[in-house]
Design a protein around this motif. Structure first.
Motif, PDB file in Angstrom:
ATOM      1  N   VAL A 112      -8.309   4.597  -5.866  1.00 32.45           N
ATOM      2  CA  VAL A 112      -9.327   5.529  -6.342  1.00 32.45           C
ATOM      3  C   VAL A 112      -8.671   6.600  -7.185  1.00 32.45           C
ATOM      4  N   THR A 113      -9.501   7.349  -7.850  1.00 30.20           N
ATOM      5  CA  THR A 113      -8.974   8.394  -8.720  1.00 30.20           C
ATOM      6  C   THR A 113      -8.130   9.383  -7.903  1.00 30.20           C
ATOM      7  N   SER A 114      -7.040   9.769  -8.497  1.00 28.98           N
ATOM      8  CA  SER A 114      -6.123  10.756  -7.906  1.00 28.98           C
ATOM      9  C   SER A 114      -5.375  10.242  -6.675  1.00 28.98           C
ATOM     10  N   SER A 115      -5.305   8.914  -6.531  1.00 28.27           N
ATOM     11  CA  SER A 115      -4.587   8.399  -5.363  1.00 28.27           C
ATOM     12  C   SER A 115      -3.107   8.166  -5.664  1.00 28.27           C
ATOM     13  N   GLY A 116      -2.737   8.245  -6.952  1.00 31.06           N
ATOM     14  CA  GLY A 116      -1.312   8.137  -7.283  1.00 31.06           C
ATOM     15  C   GLY A 116      -0.920   6.913  -8.087  1.00 31.06           C
ATOM     16  N   LYS A 117      -1.881   6.311  -8.825  1.00 32.71           N
ATOM     17  CA  LYS A 117      -1.556   5.108  -9.609  1.00 32.71           C
ATOM     18  C   LYS A 117      -0.586   5.445 -10.739  1.00 32.71           C
ATOM     19  N   THR A 118      -0.947   6.486 -11.511  1.00 37.32           N
ATOM     20  CA  THR A 118      -0.085   6.852 -12.644  1.00 37.32           C
ATOM     21  C   THR A 118       1.262   7.346 -12.131  1.00 37.32           C
ATOM     22  N   HIS A 119       1.237   8.067 -11.029  1.00 34.11           N
ATOM     23  CA  HIS A 119       2.490   8.539 -10.440  1.00 34.11           C
ATOM     24  C   HIS A 119       3.376   7.331 -10.096  1.00 34.11           C
ATOM     25  N   THR A 120       2.749   6.263  -9.606  1.00 33.75           N
ATOM     26  CA  THR A 120       3.523   5.078  -9.218  1.00 33.75           C
ATOM     27  C   THR A 120       3.961   4.284 -10.448  1.00 33.75           C
ATOM     28  N   VAL A 127       0.868  -1.194   0.000  1.00 34.26           N
ATOM     29  CA  VAL A 127       0.000   0.000   0.000  1.00 34.26           C
ATOM     30  C   VAL A 127       0.892   1.228   0.000  1.00 34.26           C
ATOM     31  N   ARG A 128       0.569   2.153  -0.877  1.00 35.14           N
ATOM     32  CA  ARG A 128       1.372   3.374  -0.929  1.00 35.14           C
ATOM     33  C   ARG A 128       0.505   4.598  -0.648  1.00 35.14           C
ATOM     34  N   PHE A 129       0.905   5.379   0.341  1.00 39.29           N
ATOM     35  CA  PHE A 129       0.197   6.631   0.638  1.00 39.29           C
ATOM     36  C   PHE A 129       0.800   7.739  -0.185  1.00 39.29           C
ATOM     37  N   ARG A 130      -0.060   8.623  -0.652  1.00 40.40           N
ATOM     38  CA  ARG A 130       0.493   9.834  -1.251  1.00 40.40           C
ATOM     39  C   ARG A 130       0.332  10.968  -0.247  1.00 40.40           C
ATOM     40  N   PRO A 131       1.117  12.043  -0.400  1.00 41.88           N
ATOM     41  CA  PRO A 131       0.933  13.156   0.541  1.00 41.88           C
ATOM     42  C   PRO A 131      -0.385  13.875   0.259  1.00 41.88           C
ATOM     43  N   LEU A 132      -0.861  14.649   1.227  1.00 45.67           N
ATOM     44  CA  LEU A 132      -2.064  15.453   0.985  1.00 45.67           C
ATOM     45  C   LEU A 132      -1.746  16.439  -0.129  1.00 45.67           C
ATOM     46  N   ALA A 147      -7.242   2.599 -14.410  1.00 46.88           N
ATOM     47  CA  ALA A 147      -7.915   3.888 -14.207  1.00 46.88           C
ATOM     48  C   ALA A 147      -8.510   3.841 -12.807  1.00 46.88           C
ATOM     49  N   GLY A 148      -8.725   5.015 -12.223  1.00 47.27           N
ATOM     50  CA  GLY A 148      -9.170   5.043 -10.825  1.00 47.27           C
ATOM     51  C   GLY A 148     -10.664   4.862 -10.686  1.00 47.27           C
ATOM     52  N   SER A 149     -11.059   4.198  -9.611  1.00 45.28           N
ATOM     53  CA  SER A 149     -12.496   4.087  -9.354  1.00 45.28           C
ATOM     54  C   SER A 149     -13.001   5.445  -8.887  1.00 45.28           C
ATOM     55  N   LEU A 197      -6.778  16.754 -12.466  1.00 47.22           N
ATOM     56  CA  LEU A 197      -6.774  17.509 -13.725  1.00 47.22           C
ATOM     57  C   LEU A 197      -6.463  16.598 -14.912  1.00 47.22           C
ATOM     58  N   LEU A 198      -5.525  15.669 -14.693  1.00 50.79           N
ATOM     59  CA  LEU A 198      -5.169  14.735 -15.772  1.00 50.79           C
ATOM     60  C   LEU A 198      -5.486  13.308 -15.315  1.00 50.79           C
ATOM     61  N   SER A 199      -6.751  13.018 -15.238  1.00 48.95           N
ATOM     62  CA  SER A 199      -7.152  11.706 -14.741  1.00 48.95           C
ATOM     63  C   SER A 199      -7.140  10.689 -15.878  1.00 48.95           C
ATOM     64  N   SER A 200      -6.614   9.487 -15.578  1.00 51.47           N
ATOM     65  CA  SER A 200      -6.593   8.441 -16.606  1.00 51.47           C
ATOM     66  C   SER A 200      -8.008   7.921 -16.781  1.00 51.47           C
ATOM     67  N   ARG A 201      -8.449   7.899 -18.019  1.00 51.75           N
ATOM     68  CA  ARG A 201      -9.807   7.436 -18.280  1.00 51.75           C
ATOM     69  C   ARG A 201      -9.793   6.081 -18.973  1.00 51.75           C
ATOM     70  N   GLY A 254       4.943   5.069   3.299  1.00 50.16           N
ATOM     71  CA  GLY A 254       4.434   6.372   3.722  1.00 50.16           C
ATOM     72  C   GLY A 254       4.484   7.378   2.596  1.00 50.16           C
ATOM     73  N   PRO A 255       3.951   8.574   2.854  1.00 52.15           N
ATOM     74  CA  PRO A 255       3.858   9.571   1.784  1.00 52.15           C
ATOM     75  C   PRO A 255       5.208  10.045   1.253  1.00 52.15           C
ATOM     76  N   THR A 256       6.264   9.853   2.029  1.00 54.71           N
ATOM     77  CA  THR A 256       7.554  10.370   1.548  1.00 54.71           C
ATOM     78  C   THR A 256       8.394   9.298   0.857  1.00 54.71           C
TER      79      THR A 256
HETATM   80  N1  LIG Z   1       3.505   9.534  -3.835  1.00 56.33           N
HETATM   81  C1  LIG Z   1       3.262  10.742  -4.348  1.00 56.33           C
HETATM   82  N2  LIG Z   1       4.063  11.773  -4.054  1.00 56.33           N
HETATM   83  C2  LIG Z   1       3.816  13.005  -4.561  1.00 56.33           C
HETATM   84  N3  LIG Z   1       2.774  13.295  -5.381  1.00 56.33           N
HETATM   85  C3  LIG Z   1       1.944  12.302  -5.715  1.00 56.33           C
HETATM   86  C4  LIG Z   1       2.127  10.979  -5.208  1.00 56.33           C
HETATM   87  N4  LIG Z   1       1.156  10.205  -5.702  1.00 56.33           N
HETATM   88  C5  LIG Z   1       0.392  11.005  -6.473  1.00 56.33           C
HETATM   89  N5  LIG Z   1       0.856  12.264  -6.479  1.00 56.33           N
HETATM   90  C6  LIG Z   1       0.279  13.406  -7.198  1.00 56.33           C
HETATM   91  O1  LIG Z   1      -1.143  13.312  -7.083  1.00 56.33           O
HETATM   92  C7  LIG Z   1      -1.777  13.655  -8.312  1.00 56.33           C
HETATM   93  C8  LIG Z   1      -2.702  12.537  -8.775  1.00 56.33           C
HETATM   94  O2  LIG Z   1      -1.915  11.402  -9.046  1.00 56.33           O
HETATM   95  P1  LIG Z   1      -2.193  10.406 -10.273  1.00 56.33           P
HETATM   96  O3  LIG Z   1      -2.565  11.157 -11.512  1.00 56.33           O
HETATM   97  O4  LIG Z   1      -1.044   9.503 -10.336  1.00 56.33           O
HETATM   98  O5  LIG Z   1      -3.477   9.673  -9.728  1.00 56.33           O
HETATM   99  P2  LIG Z   1      -4.271   8.436 -10.388  1.00 56.33           P
HETATM  100  O6  LIG Z   1      -4.585   7.518  -9.280  1.00 56.33           O
HETATM  101  O7  LIG Z   1      -3.519   7.892 -11.537  1.00 56.33           O
HETATM  102  O8  LIG Z   1      -5.582   9.163 -10.855  1.00 56.33           O
HETATM  103  P3  LIG Z   1      -6.624   8.691 -12.000  1.00 56.33           P
HETATM  104  O9  LIG Z   1      -7.183   7.393 -11.585  1.00 56.33           O
HETATM  105  O10 LIG Z   1      -7.644   9.776 -11.972  1.00 56.33           O
HETATM  106  O11 LIG Z   1      -5.834   8.640 -13.252  1.00 56.33           O
HETATM  107  C9  LIG Z   1      -0.678  13.961  -9.298  1.00 56.33           C
HETATM  108  O12 LIG Z   1      -0.497  15.344  -9.362  1.00 56.33           O
HETATM  109  C10 LIG Z   1       0.552  13.315  -8.697  1.00 56.33           C
HETATM  110  O13 LIG Z   1       1.729  14.005  -9.053  1.00 56.33           O
END
Ligand SMILES: Nc1ncnc2c1ncn2[C@@H]1O[C@H](COP(=O)(O)OP(=O)(O)OP(=O)(O)O)[C@@H](O)[C@H]1O
Length: 972
Positions: free
Chosen positions: A152-160, A76-81, A280-282, A242-246, A119-121
């Motif tokens: 879920v959407t915007s939780s950081g999947k694409t970032h990971t 499990v990976r947390f992203r920062p707020l 894509a995120g739920s 803003l750039l959500s994977s669809r 953790g988030p860092t």
């Molecule tokens: N671990 C992290 N550290 C810093 N920023 C993060 C982290 N994870 C996500 N973010 C930031 O959060 C935002 C959303 O992340 P991301 O687009 O990866 O979400 P997603 O789960 O792929 O969303 P979607 O399902 O809508 O595509 C991005 O701006 C990304 O840079």
């Protein structure tokens, strides 16, 4: 979107699964994938997992053909707020409690444990090392692997999974890792040895029919394909991202590897698939989506829901039907989820309180997935060579067994006949006989193996390729090696010259001419020649040169032709003797004639006679002689054929003595026979010369083996030097290219700066919108154009980039230059963001002002109304007084005494009335002015809003171009 990078190979294929004796397996499921349980306030999940959490994640699991039970790796990976969440004052709802536990902030007794919690860092690199590296290395050894991000959407999947330039994601890291494990593959691929490969269809699992497959040559190449795919990935803006994977993306790398070098015993080929998935995120119902977005969200949710159902059914154990077919996503993941490969699930979560419920659902999903059991095994396929070896071993064993049996029987009989007196003697005899038999058997085996080797070499020589023997460099260490072939399509991206080379190899133009004796297709040959003007002509010239200089060159570097060149230049400069023969054949009308002519000219003799032979050369010479003998046989066959034709013609001539045409034909055939006899004679002579030279060399070799070894070493070094020189040239070219690219980037930055200042200048002008838009469009297209040209150059240089002796210093310099350019762009982006913030502030200030003004206007209007009412009242009262006064004058004369007073009152009232009217007028005027101001403010607000929208468009475009630039940089 998915890619399959599938090697093509023609071979007898059997898929071998290893034995299934878990007891002897070195893979320990508990060590690698600790159990996870949920506490949910009752059990204590954390403890078990936390205790079992090993550092061994970082180790590659030991792999063999045996199958061991494992579980899905769940992290499990947390992203920062996010800044937005911080602005909105969101609180932390879930947090990482140590390395393995996720705990609820509101109810600390609710906790879940996983293989690892980040953790988030935490950096993506660490996530990769822990959650992905063992899957990738397993895939390199033939175990299927799947890594996917869920959340879920915007939780950081694409970032990971994808990451960015500063922090590359799992996909680029996996690709680079895979290539670093098999870096020799690059050499093999750049110099394909002509194994006629093809796509193998078997029961390896589901794959997308008709999907585009690419053979990848380097990490940069693979990443460029991913980037190209990503460009087509559907993204959209939601109120969470803003750039959500669809859409879900699945990047599939199909890897075939086998140990490189002849020292390897095990010839089986490992075949595996590595799936790298960014889902894509739920979306929750809270997402304020409408229309298309809502529809997309529904589809995404449906497939994720099916994934959840499939996973819970898989863990139920009793479930008879698993609904894989309910969504395309689960169908594609079927082979991974049903336990045929390793799986790593990385759940991304946000700690924010607004998403607490979704995060809880994700954690529960992860918990369920943890219970899926898998039986990952190595996929092996065996080719002919391996099968032959296997059978040889089996035959040897059987023979040994037979001998043992015979021996036993003989001993018993002898004992019966002679009694016990001669036992010792007989035993001795038997042992001797056994040793003799054994050595004979061994000799036979050796002879067989040698014969087999020669047959294979001859087959390759005649049918397949220009394959040179492997460089001793690559024999040292058995490393996985990629096998593949190049189809026309796969070759399309290659530089022209290299493509030509490969096509020529594969079409058998150089060597295939041996295939069709007597049926040479001149037209098609001409066509091929015309089709490949670039390299082919250059190559031919090169080879002629080398043929001319071969005697000198080869004298000094006897084994030069035995090494495998890694660059086209080197390839051409180091052609083996066969290449030169074939090359000359290529330009002639008939292979046999050409060979004979070559012999007559003494080319072959000079090449072979003067060679300082190594043992490998010696074998090749023998092969060569065999080939020449084959030619001889063919020629004699042709002579026999021509003789029978001549006989037939002479019979005809006897019947028709006057027919001139028959006479002409007879002369022609007679000439042909003569010519062929001459050729045969030349070939015989040539064989004799080669044989005597070979004999001499052989003697020399016997006398001075150390000298030969030294010569070999020298040649090796010479070859390496040549390769290095060629590489240097390539690096120089690349440097020039990169400098050009950097200059272009600088220009782009300057032009962007200019545009930005123009945009800022024009901000106050009313015509800004259209002008700015067109400038933005221009800059966008300009950027796109540059990006495309950079990408195409990039592709052209990819093959060169993949070389191991890359000039790191130059690259570092380039990277720092590019990073500077990128920083510049980022600064601009920042500036634009600030500008847009400022504009937003202005807009909100204007809004506030507008509100204040409208309040003032309302107040004034109210005041005005009050005054008007007052005035009206005053008017009424004065009128009443005037009427009363007239009545009094008419009726009572005594009131006349008070007349002056009434008059004064009236005047006073009249004056007051006038003053009030003036005030009213003034108010009305002020009201009009205020109305005007309100109108102006409204216009200003609209203008500012418009400008703000333009700013956002500009920012989005810049972000997009920046993202693609980052991708480019990353590829570099
Ligand atoms: N671990 C992290 N550290 C810093 N920023 C993060 C982290 N994870 C996500 N973010 C930031 O959060 C935002 C959303 O992340 P991301 O687009 O990866 O979400 P997603 O789960 O792929 O969303 P979607 O399902 O809508 O595509 C991005 O701006 C990304 O840079």
């Amino acid at each position: 979107m998915a890619y399959r990078a599938v090697p093509r190979q023609k071979r007898l294929v059997t898929t071998a699964k290893g034995g299934n004796s878990p007891s002897s397996s070195t893979t320990s499921s508990s060590r690698l994938v600790p159990e996870v349980a949920s506490v949910d306030g009752q059990s204590s999940p954390a403890s078990s997992s936390a205790k079992s959490k090993p550092h061994s994640y970082l180790e590659s699991p030991a792999l063999d053909t045996e199958v061991a039970k494992e579980n899905v790796t769940v992290t499990v990976r947390f992203r920062p707020l996010s800044p937005r969440e911080i602005r909105q004052g969101e609180e932390i709802a879930w947090y990482a409690d140590g390395d393995t536990v996720v705990r609820s902030e509101n109810n600390p007794s609710v906790a879940y444990a996983y293989d690892r919690v980040f953790g988030p860092t935490t950096t993506t690199r660490l996530v990769y090392d822990v959650a992905a590296q063992h899957i990738v290395s397993g895939a390199m050894e033939g175990v299927n692997g799947t890594i996917f991000a869920y959340g879920v959407t915007s939780s950081g999947k694409t970032h990971t999974m994808h990451g960015d330039q500063r922090s590359p994601g799992i996909i680029p890291l996996a690709v680079k890792d895979a290539f670093s494990i098999i870096q020799e593959v690059v050499n093999d691929l750049l110099n394909p040895a002509g194994q006629n490969l093809r796509i193998r269809e078997d029961l390896q699992g589901t794959f997308v029919e008709g999907i585009k497959e690419e053979v990848v040559l380097s990490p940069a190449h693979a990443l460029s394909l991913i980037a190209a795919g990503e460009e087509h990935r559907h993204v959209g803006s939601t109120n969470f991202n803003l750039l959500s994977s669809r859409s879900h993306t699945i990047f599939t790398l199909t890897i075939e590897s086998s140990p490189c070098g002849e020292c390897s015993e095990d010839e089986a080929v490992n075949l595996s698939q590595l799936n790298l998935i960014d889902l894509a995120g739920s979306e929750s119902s809270r997402a304020e989506t409408t229309g298309l977005r809502r529809k997309e969200g529904a589809y995404i949710n449906k497939s994720l829901l099916t994934l959840g159902t499939v996973i819970s059914k898989l863990t139920e154990g009793r479930a008879s039907h698993i609904p894989y077919r309910d969504s395309k996503l689960t169908r594609l993941l079927q082979s991974s989820l049903s336990g045929q490969g390793r799986v790593s699930l990385i759940c991304t979560v946000t700690p924010s309180s607004s998403n607490a419920e979704e995060t809880h659902n994700t954690l529960k999903f992860a918990h369920r997935a943890k219970c899926i059991e898998i039986l990952a095994s190595q996929n092996k396929i065996i080719d002919e060579k391996s099968l032959i070896k296997k059978y040889q071993v089996e035959i040897r064993c059987l023979k040994e067994e037979l001998e043992q049996l015979k021996k036993g029987m003989f001993s018993v009989n002898a004992l019966k006949d002679n009694g016990g007196d001669d036992i010792v003697l007989l035993k001795q005899k038997l042992e001797d006989g056994h040793v003799k038999m054994q050595s004979r058997l061994e000799q036979e085996e050796e002879a067989k193996a040698a014969l087999l080797g020669r047959i294979q070499r001859l087959t390759k020589l005649i049918l397949v390729s220009t394959k040179t023997a492997h460089s001793p460099r690559f024999h040292q260490r058995p490393v996985p090696r990629r096998r593949h072939s190049f189809g026309e399509e796969e070759l399309s991206y290659l530089p022209f010259r290299r493509r030509d080379m490969i096509l020529d190899h594969e079409n058998g133009d150089f060597f295939g001419s041996f295939e069709g004796y007597g049926e040479t297709d001149y037209s098609s040959k001409e066509e091929k020649k015309n089709r490949k003007p670039g390299l082919l002509n250059w190559f031919k010239l090169k080879k002629r040169d080398s043929a001319i200089t071969s005697s000198e060159g080869d004298k000094s570097s006897g084994t030069k032709s035995l090494t495998t060149p890694s660059t086209p230049q080197a390839d051409c400069a180091n052609l083996p003797s066969e290449s030169r023969i074939s090359n000359s054949l290529l330009s002639e009308s008939s292979p046999v004639n050409a060979l004979a002519e070559a012999s007559l000219n003494g080319d072959l003799a000079s090449e072979n006679v003067s060679l300082q032979e190594t043992p490998l050369d010696s074998t090749k010479t023998m092969d060569h002689i065999d080939l020449l003998r084959e030619q001889l046989k063919i020629l004699s066959g042709e002579v026999a054929l021509s003789s029978s034709v001549l006989k037939r013609l002479s019979d005809e001539a006897a019947n028709n003595p006057r027919k001139e045409q028959i006479q002409v034909e007879m002369r022609k055939v007679g000439d042909e026979i003569k010519a062929k006899n001459q050729q045969m004679f030349a070939l015989e002579k040539h064989i004799a010369v080669i044989l005597s030279a070979h004999k001499n060399n052989h003697e020399k070799l016997d006398i001075s083996p150390s000298y030969a070894a030294l010569v070999e070493q020298l040649n090796e070094k010479t070859f390496e030097l040549e390769v290095k020189t060629a590489d240097n040239r390539v690096i120089q070219d690349q440097l020039q290219q990169k400098i050009g690219e950097c200059e272009e980037l600088q220009e782009t930055v300057t032009s962007l700066k200019q545009q930005l200042s123009e945009v800022l200048d024009r901000r106050t002008s009313s015509s800004i919108n259209s002008a700015q838009y067109s400038i933005d469009e221009m800059s966008y297209h300009e950027l796109q154009g540059r990006k495309e040209s950079l990408q195409s150059r990039e592709r052209n240089s990819e093959l060169q980039q993949a070389h191991p002796d890359y000039d790191i210093e130059n690259l570092k310099q380039k990277i720092s230059q590019l990073t500077e350019a990128k920083n510049g762009l980022e600064a601009q982006n920042q500036k634009l963001a600030e500008e847009s913030q400022y504009a937003k502030g202005l807009a909100s200030a204007a809004g506030v002002e507008l509100k204040a003004l409208s309040e003032e206007v309302t107040k004034l209007m109210n005041h005005n109304e009050r005054l008007s009412n007052e005035l009206a009242q005053l008017k009424n009262s004065s009128n009443r007084r005037v009427t009363n006064g007239q009545k009094v004058n008419r009726g009572n004369s005594h009131i006349k005494r008070h007349e002056p007073n009434n008059k004064r009152d009236y005047t006073l009232n009249y004056e007051r009335e006038l003053a009030l009217e003036a005030a009213l007028m003034e108010k009305e005027q002020r009201e009009t002015e205020l109305q005007k101001k309100v109108e102006e403010s409204k216009q200003k607000e609209a203008f500012l809003e418009n400008e703000l929208a333009n700013m956002w468009v500009l920012v989005a475009k810049l972000k997009k171009s920046q993202v693609s630039k980052m991708d480019d940089l990353e590829e570099k």
